[in-house]
Design an enzyme around this catalytic site. Sequence first.
Site, PDB file in Angstrom:
ATOM      1  N   ASP A 107      -2.115  40.771  28.419  1.00 56.74           N
ATOM      2  CA  ASP A 107      -1.455  41.965  28.948  1.00 56.74           C
ATOM      3  C   ASP A 107      -1.232  41.797  30.448  1.00 56.74           C
ATOM      4  OD1 ASP A 107      -0.547  44.380  29.765  1.00 56.74           O
ATOM      5  OD2 ASP A 107      -2.205  45.566  28.971  1.00 56.74           O
ATOM      6  N   ASP A 146      -7.166  53.036  17.423  1.00 58.83           N
ATOM      7  CA  ASP A 146      -8.540  52.999  17.917  1.00 58.83           C
ATOM      8  C   ASP A 146      -9.098  54.420  18.085  1.00 58.83           C
ATOM      9  OD1 ASP A 146     -10.955  52.193  18.960  1.00 58.83           O
ATOM     10  OD2 ASP A 146     -10.179  51.649  20.924  1.00 58.83           O
ATOM     11  N   ASN A 174      -1.637  49.492  16.250  1.00 63.52           N
ATOM     12  CA  ASN A 174      -3.009  49.565  16.780  1.00 63.52           C
ATOM     13  C   ASN A 174      -3.557  50.981  16.692  1.00 63.52           C
ATOM     14  OD1 ASN A 174      -2.373  46.979  17.527  1.00 63.52           O
ATOM     15  ND2 ASN A 174      -2.793  47.262  19.708  1.00 63.52           N
ATOM     16  N   SER A 198      -2.676  56.187  17.388  1.00 66.95           N
ATOM     17  CA  SER A 198      -3.514  57.172  16.706  1.00 66.95           C
ATOM     18  C   SER A 198      -2.750  58.479  16.557  1.00 66.95           C
ATOM     19  CB  SER A 198      -4.799  57.412  17.501  1.00 66.95           C
ATOM     20  OG  SER A 198      -5.686  56.330  17.319  1.00 66.95           O
ATOM     21  N   HIS A 222       1.223  50.024  20.249  1.00 65.90           N
ATOM     22  CA  HIS A 222      -0.117  50.385  20.743  1.00 65.90           C
ATOM     23  C   HIS A 222      -0.248  51.903  20.771  1.00 65.90           C
ATOM     24  CE1 HIS A 222      -1.822  46.567  22.563  1.00 65.90           C
ATOM     25  NE2 HIS A 222      -0.694  46.182  21.992  1.00 65.90           N
ATOM     26  N   ASP A 232      -7.714  42.054  21.955  1.00 66.29           N
ATOM     27  CA  ASP A 232      -6.869  43.180  22.373  1.00 66.29           C
ATOM     28  C   ASP A 232      -6.858  43.265  23.909  1.00 66.29           C
ATOM     29  OD1 ASP A 232      -5.348  45.491  22.081  1.00 66.29           O
ATOM     30  OD2 ASP A 232      -7.097  46.801  21.848  1.00 66.29           O
ATOM     31  N   HIS A 233      -5.682  43.395  24.507  1.00 61.04           N
ATOM     32  CA  HIS A 233      -5.544  43.554  25.972  1.00 61.04           C
ATOM     33  C   HIS A 233      -6.368  42.556  26.785  1.00 61.04           C
ATOM     34  CE1 HIS A 233      -2.977  47.074  26.134  1.00 61.04           C
ATOM     35  NE2 HIS A 233      -3.632  47.519  25.083  1.00 61.04           N
ATOM     36  N   GLY A 239      -5.330  56.457  24.263  1.00 62.31           N
ATOM     37  CA  GLY A 239      -6.293  57.535  24.418  1.00 62.31           C
ATOM     38  C   GLY A 239      -5.984  58.753  23.575  1.00 62.31           C
ATOM     39  N   GLU A 268       2.979  41.935  26.379  1.00 61.22           N
ATOM     40  CA  GLU A 268       3.452  43.324  26.545  1.00 61.22           C
ATOM     41  C   GLU A 268       4.531  43.406  27.605  1.00 61.22           C
ATOM     42  OE1 GLU A 268       0.472  46.420  26.534  1.00 61.22           O
ATOM     43  OE2 GLU A 268       1.658  47.731  27.828  1.00 61.22           O
TER      44      GLU A 268
END
Length: 317
Positions: A103, A256, A254, A213, A210, A81-82, A180, A133
């Site tokens: 990325d 997280d 994604n 959440s 991405h 990831d990234h 975030g 990306e």
Amino acid sequence: MIVTTAQLFKVAYGKFAIGAYNINNAEQTMGLFKGCIASKAPFIIQISKGARSYTDKKMLEAIIRSAGEIFPEAIYAVHLDHGDEKTCYDCIESGFYSSVMIDASHDDFKTNVAITRRVVDKAHAKGLSVEAELGMLGGVEEDIQVEEGNACLTNPEEVEEFVKESGCDSLAAAIGTSHGAYKFKGQQSLHFNVIEAIQKKLPGFPIVMHGSSSVPKDEVARINKAGGTLDPSACGVNEEEYLPAAKLGVTKVNVDTDGRLVWTRVHREYFRDHPGEFDFRPPGKIFIEEYAKFIAHKNEKLGSAGQLEAVRDSVSK
Ligand SMILES: [Zn+2]
């Protein structure tokens, strides 16, 4: 069984999205596998640069290998990831990964294409696929912080040229999400017009979302009730939007932050309710079960639940 990310995308494209979940330790990995087996879902394990250095990259690989032995029926890809260029090459050389993300979205278009092209050439030579990306998500992703003002949606007019020139296999697009826990101010939804425009330019090409959440209000409230000070106005992506996005070509989603909230809630509540306790295994056990439930729930929302056998049939052909 570790498969290629392309094999998963082939089955999922246009129908459902594959959940891509970051792991950092053994408890999270156990919960992830348990949740995916319980919901009969294929999945993608994501390893970030930070996760590779948290204990050691070798430790994570060993944990995943062991999980594969404990849950032989699981089907998953392993993805960086990234990544920056150096980390991508390290993962490509390791022989363990199914795919990497380069990325270079913070660079200008031409530089992004050039860096991505170099990684693609090395990855394809070893049979790995590459996620790149274009556009920039706001928010915080480990050591990368993008101020809201600098975040910009992917320009659908650029995607065709970007994919053609860079040779990437999937595209992380900025379509209204951010990294975030502090995502949207108030109620904001995905920019479906942008997703649709990208799909028109790149029919059949997997789009990656991405920062997906949902940051559930009740989860934040429970954390705060147990001593946390998270911003109660934090708000994420409406889970009911995963499937409509999947139908438009969003093939990898994604997640997280939501998983971190589960960890924080379980441990804060446990130690609040058991102030004399100092054994970390009882809350660890609760976390594994709660994380498994959380993963199974996400897979339902993504439409990947119940797709394990379809993927098994497809990869065994
Ligand atoms: Zn991301």
